[in-house]
Design a protein around this motif. Structure first.
Motif, PDB file in Angstrom:
ATOM      1  N   GLN A  78      33.463 -30.096 -63.438  1.00  0.00           N
ATOM      2  CA  GLN A  78      33.360 -29.992 -61.971  1.00  0.00           C
ATOM      3  C   GLN A  78      32.796 -31.285 -61.380  1.00  0.00           C
ATOM      4  O   GLN A  78      33.266 -31.781 -60.354  1.00  0.00           O
ATOM      5  N   LEU A  79      31.782 -31.830 -62.048  1.00  0.00           N
ATOM      6  CA  LEU A  79      31.181 -33.072 -61.546  1.00  0.00           C
ATOM      7  C   LEU A  79      32.172 -34.227 -61.641  1.00  0.00           C
ATOM      8  O   LEU A  79      32.265 -35.055 -60.734  1.00  0.00           O
ATOM      9  N   ALA A  80      32.914 -34.259 -62.737  1.00  0.00           N
ATOM     10  CA  ALA A  80      33.883 -35.357 -62.932  1.00  0.00           C
ATOM     11  C   ALA A  80      34.966 -35.294 -61.860  1.00  0.00           C
ATOM     12  O   ALA A  80      35.484 -36.319 -61.419  1.00  0.00           O
ATOM     13  N   GLU A  81      35.286 -34.100 -61.418  1.00  0.00           N
ATOM     14  CA  GLU A  81      36.303 -33.942 -60.378  1.00  0.00           C
ATOM     15  C   GLU A  81      35.756 -34.374 -59.004  1.00  0.00           C
ATOM     16  O   GLU A  81      36.460 -34.981 -58.205  1.00  0.00           O
ATOM     17  N   ALA A  82      34.497 -34.051 -58.765  1.00  0.00           N
ATOM     18  CA  ALA A  82      33.915 -34.332 -57.435  1.00  0.00           C
ATOM     19  C   ALA A  82      33.641 -35.827 -57.230  1.00  0.00           C
ATOM     20  O   ALA A  82      33.820 -36.354 -56.129  1.00  0.00           O
ATOM     21  N   PRO A 142      35.006 -38.897 -57.996  1.00  0.00           N
ATOM     22  CA  PRO A 142      35.941 -39.835 -57.362  1.00  0.00           C
ATOM     23  C   PRO A 142      36.273 -39.470 -55.917  1.00  0.00           C
ATOM     24  O   PRO A 142      36.555 -40.357 -55.097  1.00  0.00           O
ATOM     25  N   VAL A 143      36.226 -38.197 -55.593  1.00  0.00           N
ATOM     26  CA  VAL A 143      36.501 -37.772 -54.213  1.00  0.00           C
ATOM     27  C   VAL A 143      35.423 -38.343 -53.293  1.00  0.00           C
ATOM     28  O   VAL A 143      35.705 -38.892 -52.223  1.00  0.00           O
ATOM     29  N   VAL A 144      34.166 -38.235 -53.744  1.00  0.00           N
ATOM     30  CA  VAL A 144      33.054 -38.744 -52.939  1.00  0.00           C
ATOM     31  C   VAL A 144      33.128 -40.264 -52.846  1.00  0.00           C
ATOM     32  O   VAL A 144      32.976 -40.838 -51.760  1.00  0.00           O
ATOM     33  N   TYR A 146      25.270 -38.835 -51.849  1.00  0.00           N
ATOM     34  CA  TYR A 146      25.664 -37.888 -52.899  1.00  0.00           C
ATOM     35  C   TYR A 146      24.543 -37.844 -53.933  1.00  0.00           C
ATOM     36  O   TYR A 146      24.220 -38.854 -54.553  1.00  0.00           O
ATOM     37  N   VAL A 147      23.931 -36.697 -54.086  1.00  0.00           N
ATOM     38  CA  VAL A 147      22.824 -36.562 -55.036  1.00  0.00           C
ATOM     39  C   VAL A 147      23.325 -35.808 -56.265  1.00  0.00           C
ATOM     40  O   VAL A 147      23.721 -34.643 -56.180  1.00  0.00           O
TER      41      VAL A 147
END
Ligand code: SF4
Ligand code: FES
Length: 361
Positions: free
Chosen positions: A198-202, A204-206, A221-222
């Motif tokens: 889930q973190l790996a997906e989020a 690059p979006v951020v 982004y924390v």
């Protein structure tokens, strides 16, 4: 000794929402005896004399205090920059206009997701539409707007949509902050901690949004520190830059410190200056002398200050140990274990909502 820069004034722990990630203490019953208006004004004066420049009016929901306009006006008279940290429930036009006239400088609104059904489910109450309306009002009245979203396992896949919502609302800043595990969030940790995927997906979006929105909207982004090699420099160091006053007047070096087995300090018993400079609570972990190995001999000891005392206490039962988030900590296996669970077979865990107030649900 440094002077504090910011004061987090937790005006009340009452709240119309019941988010399971709330960092308020689980012992809400101890905080019913709230400071009066006069007591808060005295706290602000003492804080200003101590050097505080930024005042965060927070909670719970600070708008549940009838005197919030008066408190914002006092902050303005004292020359402090004031920030309202709110769910926005209760921020109707009349109240907002009065707060604007009183000199409130900034508004931070929490949203739980980018769309109604999910946001209301996480908040435990119908609130999304009113939040959006309030955000528009904040902009209309000329305030800078920060949108604050606590991220966790159930909403982190929506970061792209959350960023789009912030853009649509013309927010000046968005804080996408992964849950910090204190209070109710600690109780719900295993149901909230996201997986590595889930973190790996989020991420690059951020990053892409941050690049695209540079100069228009600040994107904070924390990361969840459970996935970091090193701990966060919690509060910029214990009793170094910030202080918190709880609704009952307890003074704390950080919002979660009431869970630690340390002597209390209260504005009802002592002036802020004395508490800041010499109370046993504030002195306990100030500086580096208290540090155990491996922090004591570590090059990063003045960068991260050994991490978070509250997290060390929660995970090990001893606030004086190295934060187990650090990969050098002898207790790091405790964090590894939580991360292993978060990345194992998905299990549906029930979230325990925080009550609106002690004894209620
Ligand atoms: Fe920070 Fe202590 Fe880890 Fe060094 S050992 S990185 S000072 S927590
Ligand atoms: Fe208390 Fe980090 S939250 S020291």
């Amino acid at each position: 000794m440094n002077r504090p820069f910011g004061l987090l004034a937790e005006l009340t722990y009452r709240c119309p929402l019941s988010c399971a990630y709330c960092s308020n203490p689980v012992t809400l019953a101890e905080y019913g005896d709230e400071l009066t208006t006069a007591e808060w004004c005295r706290v602000f004066e003492q804080a200003q004399e101590l050097g505080v420049l930024q005042l965060h009016l927070s909670g719970g929901e600070p708008l549940l205090r009838r005197d919030v306009v008066e408190l914002a006006a006092t902050a303005r008279e004292l020359g402090m920059y004031s920030n309202l940290v709110t769910s926005a429930l209760g921020l109707d036009r009349r109240r907002a206009e009065r707060l604007r006239a009183a000199g409130l400088d900034h508004v931070q609104v929490s949203v739980q997701a980018d769309e109604q059904e999910m946001s209301d489910r996480i908040a435990g109450t119908r609130s999304f539409d009113r939040k959006i309306e309030a955000c528009r009002l904040v902009k209309e009245l000329g305030w800078p707007l920060t949108l604050n979203v606590v991220l966790h396992r159930q909403n982190i896949h929506r970061v792209g949509d959350l960023l789009a919502l912030a853009e649509e609302l013309d927010a000046d800043r968005i804080e996408l902050a992964n849950t910090q595990y204190y209070g109710w969030a600690w109780r719900n940790r295993d149901a909230l901690l996201p997986s590595r995927a889930q973190l790996a997906e989020a991420e690059p979006v951020v990053s892409a949004a941050r690049a695209r929105l540079a100069g228009r909207m600040e994107v904070v982004y924390v990361l969840p520190d459970y996935y970091s090699r090193y701990p966060k420099p919690c509060m910029g160091g214990w009793a170094e830059r910030q202080l918190t006053v709880a609704p009952n007047g307890d003074v704390l070096p950080c919002p979660a410190a009431q869970s630690l087995p340390l002597p209390r300090a209260s504005v009802r018993e002592d002036p802020l200056e004395r508490i800041w400079t010499s109370s046993p609570l504030f002195e306990s972990y100030r500086g580096t002398d208290w540090m155990p190995d491996p922090c004591r001999g570590c090059d990063r000891r003045e960068i991260d200050f050994g991490g978070c005392r509250c997290q060390a206490f929660q995970l090990t039962g001893d606030a004086g140990r190295t934060d187990p988030v650090c990969h050098l900590s002898p207790d790091h296996h405790l964090v590894d274990e939580a991360v292993r669970v978060a990345n194992g077979e998905p299990v549906e865990l029930e979230l325990v909502p925080r009550p609106h107030r002690a004894g209620a649900s």
